[in-house]
Design an enzyme around this catalytic site. Structure first.
Site, PDB file in Angstrom:
ATOM      1  N   LYS A   9       0.851  -1.210   0.000  1.00  0.00           N
ATOM      2  CA  LYS A   9       0.000   0.000   0.000  1.00  0.00           C
ATOM      3  C   LYS A   9       0.864   1.229   0.000  1.00  0.00           C
ATOM      4  O   LYS A   9       2.050   1.178   0.358  1.00  0.00           O
ATOM      5  CB  LYS A   9      -0.920   0.033   1.232  1.00  0.00           C
ATOM      6  CG  LYS A   9      -0.232   0.015   2.609  1.00  0.00           C
ATOM      7  CD  LYS A   9       0.276   1.333   3.124  1.00  0.00           C
ATOM      8  CE  LYS A   9       0.931   1.202   4.495  1.00  0.00           C
ATOM      9  NZ  LYS A   9       1.767   2.331   4.890  1.00  0.00           N
ATOM     10  N   ASP A 133      -2.527  -1.317  10.613  1.00  0.00           N
ATOM     11  CA  ASP A 133      -2.762  -1.270   9.161  1.00  0.00           C
ATOM     12  C   ASP A 133      -3.450  -2.526   8.627  1.00  0.00           C
ATOM     13  O   ASP A 133      -3.811  -2.570   7.442  1.00  0.00           O
ATOM     14  CB  ASP A 133      -1.426  -1.149   8.401  1.00  0.00           C
ATOM     15  CG  ASP A 133      -0.829   0.240   8.510  1.00  0.00           C
ATOM     16  OD1 ASP A 133      -1.522   1.149   8.987  1.00  0.00           O
ATOM     17  OD2 ASP A 133       0.338   0.396   8.100  1.00  0.00           O
TER      18      ASP A 133
HETATM   19  O1  C5P Z   1      -0.172  -1.105  15.110  1.00  0.00           O
HETATM   20  P1  C5P Z   1       1.225  -1.440  14.811  1.00  0.00           P
HETATM   21  O2  C5P Z   1       1.667  -2.735  15.456  1.00  0.00           O
HETATM   22  O3  C5P Z   1       1.575  -1.418  13.367  1.00  0.00           O
HETATM   23  O4  C5P Z   1       2.099  -0.299  15.473  1.00  0.00           O
HETATM   24  C1  C5P Z   1       3.481  -0.409  15.689  1.00  0.00           C
HETATM   25  C2  C5P Z   1       3.937   0.724  16.573  1.00  0.00           C
HETATM   26  O5  C5P Z   1       3.867   1.960  15.865  1.00  0.00           O
HETATM   27  C3  C5P Z   1       3.085   0.949  17.816  1.00  0.00           C
HETATM   28  O6  C5P Z   1       3.512   0.147  18.881  1.00  0.00           O
HETATM   29  C4  C5P Z   1       3.303   2.420  18.095  1.00  0.00           C
HETATM   30  O7  C5P Z   1       4.543   2.618  18.738  1.00  0.00           O
HETATM   31  C5  C5P Z   1       3.419   3.008  16.708  1.00  0.00           C
HETATM   32  N1  C5P Z   1       2.129   3.550  16.204  1.00  0.00           N
HETATM   33  C6  C5P Z   1       1.656   4.743  16.686  1.00  0.00           C
HETATM   34  N2  C5P Z   1       0.463   5.239  16.220  1.00  0.00           N
HETATM   35  C7  C5P Z   1      -0.225   4.581  15.256  1.00  0.00           C
HETATM   36  C8  C5P Z   1       0.244   3.365  14.744  1.00  0.00           C
HETATM   37  C9  C5P Z   1       1.443   2.875  15.242  1.00  0.00           C
HETATM   38  O8  C5P Z   1       2.275   5.376  17.559  1.00  0.00           O
HETATM   39  N3  C5P Z   1      -1.358   5.121  14.789  1.00  0.00           N
END
Ligand code: C5P
Length: 264
Positions: A9, A133
């Protein structure tokens, strides 16, 4: 053996609205699937296993493919194990959503292989537990995503166009980029359709990125914007065969899936 395409994406725009008490950030982003993707091969087995064409990728239970398979079993109570093989084409730590796409593909595939007993709405809810995501990849390919990214609002397909993804050697981890984001710089009024509030944080962490962006613009692209937490850029404009030392280029276009069918 079944095979499933697992698309990458891009984030056409990416706005960071603020920090949340749960450690995430509130975002608003327009996401679009593209025809650069991995291929996931799946066959039923007595227990889960994973192999991958990229030897640097961990194939243990930290991999989102095996996490998604386990989550599907736990939530659906359907005891289906599989042998997975991933032909990896999406660059990792690039902001192209490769791992999240793989996880969504597993949820979709396992549901299809076991008689489509789980409603898509429920799959999307489960997907959010795997990563912010992941639910997007269960959309039809164009969506405005809010919350921490997991709230997916489907949008009609955009006018398709051929463009380039530029991926430098440097990698960036998503949590690190969010940790360094300067919220005061994420202004509420933005010019144009394409921007990314995470760019300035990524540019501080990898000081070669601003020069690369300039170099891409000087090749003739009219728009060069980092996707997600980087380090890949999407580059719009009429440029034939761009070349920069140490940078991988992919010629891509948008893709959609039809309701009820997976991406091909
Ligand atoms: O949701 P995901 O596992 O992809 O997120 C990885 C890290 O990225 C989270 O632990 C956080 O530190 C950061 N993050 C964030 N805000 C978001 C998505 C991700 O701070 N909207």
């Amino acid at each position: 053996m079944l095979r499933f395409f697992s698309p990458a994406k891009i984030n056409l725009f990416f706005r960071v609205l603020g920090a949340r008490p749960d450690g995430y950030h509130e975002v608003a982003t327009l996401m679009q699937t593209i025809n650069l993707g991995d291929t996931l091969f799946i066959e039923p087995a007595l227990q889960d296993s994973l192999t991958c064409t990229d030897p640097t990728l961990p194939c243990d239970h930290s991999n989102l493919i095996l996490k998604a398979a386990q989550l599907f079993r736990e939530k659906s109570k359907i005891r289906r194990a599989c042998k997975f093989h991933l032909a990896k084409h999406i660059p990792v730590e690039a902001g192209l959503g490769g791992g999240s796409s793989n996880a969504a593909t597993v949820l979709w595939a396992l549901n299809q292989m076991t008689g489509e007993k789980i409603e898509l709405k429920l799959l999307k809810k489960w997907a959010a537990a795997l990563g912010s995501d992941v639910p997007f990849f269960l959309s039809c390919g164009t969506a405005h995503c809010t919350g921490r990214g997991e709230l997916v609002h489907e949008k009609p397909p955009l006018k398709n166009q051929s463009f380039w993804i530029a991926k430098p050697k440097e990698k960036l981890s998503t949590p690190e980029v969010y940790k360094n984001v300067d919220l005061a710089q994420c202004t509420s009024v933005k010019q144009g359709d394409y921007f990314n509030d995470l760019e300035s944080s990524a540019f501080k962490l990898v000081p070669t990125l601003p020069a690369l962006k300039q170099q891409l613009l000087s090749l003739g692209f009219h728009t060069v914007v980092m996707t997600g937490s980087g380090t890949a850029f999407f580059c719009l404009g009429q440029v034939q065969n761009p070349m920069i030392d140490g940078v991988q280029f992919f010629n891509v276009e948008f893709i959609q899936r039809k309701e009820g069918a997976w991406y091909t």
